[in-house]
Motif scaffolding. Structure first.
Motif, PDB file in Angstrom:
ATOM      1  N   ASN A 144       2.343  50.273  16.743  1.00 27.71           N
ATOM      2  CA  ASN A 144       3.706  49.878  16.380  1.00 27.71           C
ATOM      3  C   ASN A 144       3.787  48.380  16.129  1.00 27.71           C
ATOM      4  O   ASN A 144       4.394  47.922  15.154  1.00 27.71           O
ATOM      5  CB  ASN A 144       4.692  50.282  17.476  1.00 27.71           C
TER       6      ASN A 144
ATOM      7  N   ASP B  72       0.492  53.877  21.793  1.00 19.86           N
ATOM      8  CA  ASP B  72       1.488  54.540  20.938  1.00 19.86           C
ATOM      9  C   ASP B  72       0.857  55.360  19.816  1.00 19.86           C
ATOM     10  O   ASP B  72       1.575  55.897  18.970  1.00 19.86           O
ATOM     11  CB  ASP B  72       2.480  53.527  20.357  1.00 19.86           C
TER      12      ASP B  72
ATOM     13  N   ARG C  73       5.990  59.546  14.238  1.00 14.84           N
ATOM     14  CA  ARG C  73       5.936  58.411  13.319  1.00 14.84           C
ATOM     15  C   ARG C  73       4.852  58.682  12.278  1.00 14.84           C
ATOM     16  O   ARG C  73       3.928  59.455  12.517  1.00 14.84           O
ATOM     17  CB  ARG C  73       5.604  57.102  14.049  1.00 14.84           C
TER      18      ARG C  73
END
Length: 559
Positions: free
Chosen positions: A23, A73, A82
């Motif tokens: 991220n 992540d 995502r």
């Protein structure tokens, strides 16, 4: 004669170690692009320690002390919550979910738009040709097969990411020009081609390893010297460092002199790397880190240097340069030739002129830090390929990751030598480039007929989840149990496309049997080999406390 077609330079972002912070990395790329007036990049390269951790059990296969483990992540991209905003490729480092990467030995998508380059690989993005070597150097494991297989013991968790000779050997068969090389570990000796005195001022613990000739990867050096790409990107040592390797004009005597000389004054006329400093992100969107960075004993380092000789100095320090570099010196600088059993590198890698198809003379090396505030971890640049598109290729076609014709042929030749899961097997010896050249030429014709002319050159978007997704309700405290082995459909499809055996495939009964048997016993020398830091790579490496986010052989002949 066909004319060549030009296209716009390819916009590339390069990041150092990933450490599970996708991220922040993507946010930093976006912010840096905006500052430059770009609407994005064509490609993001991450230099290893990517940590493709899908769930808590994957962490048990990562060489990270338990108290420093974090889920990171990546699982958000694996689950589909995502999607990577830029095409991303990466090599494996020494802090990875190695069980997942082993599923994709030949390369493959770990998540949509995120491609692992495999143990070794060459791929294309438009006209850009990219070579990669995963892992770090560990001399005692170099000539071993890929013997690790789930469930791993503690030794396997550390050895699985060590570079193997069989993968290096394949890269050394490349006879045409590549544009970019990627490795996690630095190529050995590359530090002497830049401002090494500045590097040692910032990372003092690297100097002793560099002067003793034990810093970096011998395998990566062999590939760098052979392929001579325009750019080479690495990570691992958590520092930004640039160097320029002049291959044709390289004189190892000057390297010896630099290693033994006092620190010089900065040269005002140093070489421009053509990598703009104002395109560097210094922690633009990096996560806040714990102020208390802990020094880890990584335990993946090279064997200690030889004991002092009669004059009180080690042979490496007297030389001022490692043996693999000394082999390229004039005869007056060489010691007595070692016996064949003393050769560390493959015969294909011993000093020899490059093939006629490799003409580049200058490689620009860049290593970058990890994604933390106020660190030099990201660089944007535009790269023009050394070889332009042929007239029959569309310069306006959308950029898409593609298989490389020559590499597919090499893969078919060496598929019969790949052995997996058995520590008692021997890797077939290197028979030299003269032996492999006609075999590769024959396989190139096969690739033309069955892959290129059949419209199968594009890497298919065939990602599929194999392991369960991380369950935040359970957290990462799942105990020491090893995860289940999964046969990845991407690897199976790749092997079927090339008509080669897939030694990584196992049916459910075989997987269950290995689970019942459990990990193989630890080797008797495990504690001695892995208990010492300080050699061959990230000696004294620092990691933020808050930033960590059985048996079978691939023998057989292609049909």
């Amino acid at each position: 004669m066909a004319t060549s077609t030009l296209r716009q330079p390819i916009r590339v972002a390069v990041e150092g170690c990933g450490h599970g912070t996708l991220n922040s990395i993507y946010a930093s790329v976006r912010k840096t692009c905006a500052a430059r007036g770009w609407n994005g990049v064509d490609l993001l390269i991450i230099g290893g320690d990517f940590q493709a951790v899908r769930n808590a059990y994957d962490l048990n296969c990562a060489s990270i002390p338990e108290k420093y483990r974090q889920i990171g992540d990546f699982h958000e991209y694996y689950s589909g919550a995502r999607v990577a905003p830029y095409l991303t490729i990466f090599v494996g480092g020494n802090h990875e979910a190695s069980n997942y990467l082993q599923e994709l030995y030949y390369g493959g998508w770990v998540a949509p738009n995120i491609y692992y380059m495999g143990a070794a690989n060459v791929v294309k993005l438009g006209p850009l040709r990219i070579a990669a070597l995963s892992g770090i150097w560990k001399g005692p494991d170099y000539r071993k097969p890929h013997f690790e297989r789930l469930p791993y013991n503690s030794s396997d968790v550390k050895s699985i990411y060590h570079v193997r000779e069989i993968d290096t050997r394949k890269l050394l068969q490349i006879k045409t020009q590549v544009d970019i090389g990627i490795s996690h570990d630095w190529p050995r000796g590359v530090e002497w081609h830049g401002e090494w005195y500045t590097l040692f001022g910032v990372k003092r613990h690297l100097e002793a390893d560099a002067r003793s000739g034990s810093l970096g990867s011998i395998a990566a050096k062999y590939v760098l010297d052979r392929l001579r790409p325009a750019y080479w990107f690495s990570a691992h040592l958590h520092v930004k460092y640039a160097a320029v390797i002049q291959h044709d004009a390289q004189t190892e005597k000057s390297v010896v002199e630099m290693a033994d000389a006092p620190n010089p004054q900065k040269n005002a006329d140093e070489v421009d790397l053509k990598l703009d400093d104002d395109d560097v992100a210094k922690g633009a969107e990096a996560k806040s880190a714990n102020d208390d960075e802990i020094k880890l004993d990584l335990g993946d380092q090279e064997v200690p240097p030889e004991p002092p000789e009669a004059n009180g100095q080690s042979s490496a320090l007297v030389a001022g340069v490692p043996d693999d570099l000394r082999a390229q010196l004039p005869a007056s600088f060489n010691r007595s030739p070692p016996s064949p059993n003393d050769q560390v590198g493959p015969s294909s890698a011993r000093p020899q002129p490059p093939p006629p198809g490799i003409t580049n003379a200058t490689t620009r090396f860049l290593a970058l830090d990890k994604c933390l505030p106020n660190r030099d971890f990201l660089q944007l640049t535009e790269i023009e390929p050394l070889t332009h598109l042929a007239a029959d290729e569309d310069s306006n076609a959308p950029l898409q990751l593609q298989y490389d014709r020559e590499w597919l042929a090499i893969t078919r030749v060496f598929a019969r030598d790949l052995q997996v899961g058995d520590p008692l097997t021997q890797v077939p010896p290197d028979k030299g480039t003269e032996f492999y050249r006609p075999l590769i030429a024959a396989e190139e014709a096969w690739v033309d007929d069955h892959i290129m002319k059949a419209g199968k050159a594009a890497v298919p978007n065939n990602f599929v989840r194999t392991a369960p997704v991380y369950d935040a309700r359970r957290g990462i405290s799942v105990g020491p149990r090893m995860p289940r082995e999964y046969s990845n459909p991407q690897t199976q499809q790749f092997c079927q496309m090339l008509h080669i055996p897939n030694p990584f495939h196992a049916d459910e009964g075989e997987i269950d049997a290995r689970i019942r048997t459990g990990p193989r016993p630890e080797p008797s020398n495990f504690g001695r080999e892995h208990g010492r830091g300080g050699r061959g790579g990230c000696s004294g490496g620092r990691f933020s406390r808050g930033n960590f986010s059985g048996r079978g052989r691939g023998r057989g002949r292609p049909q």
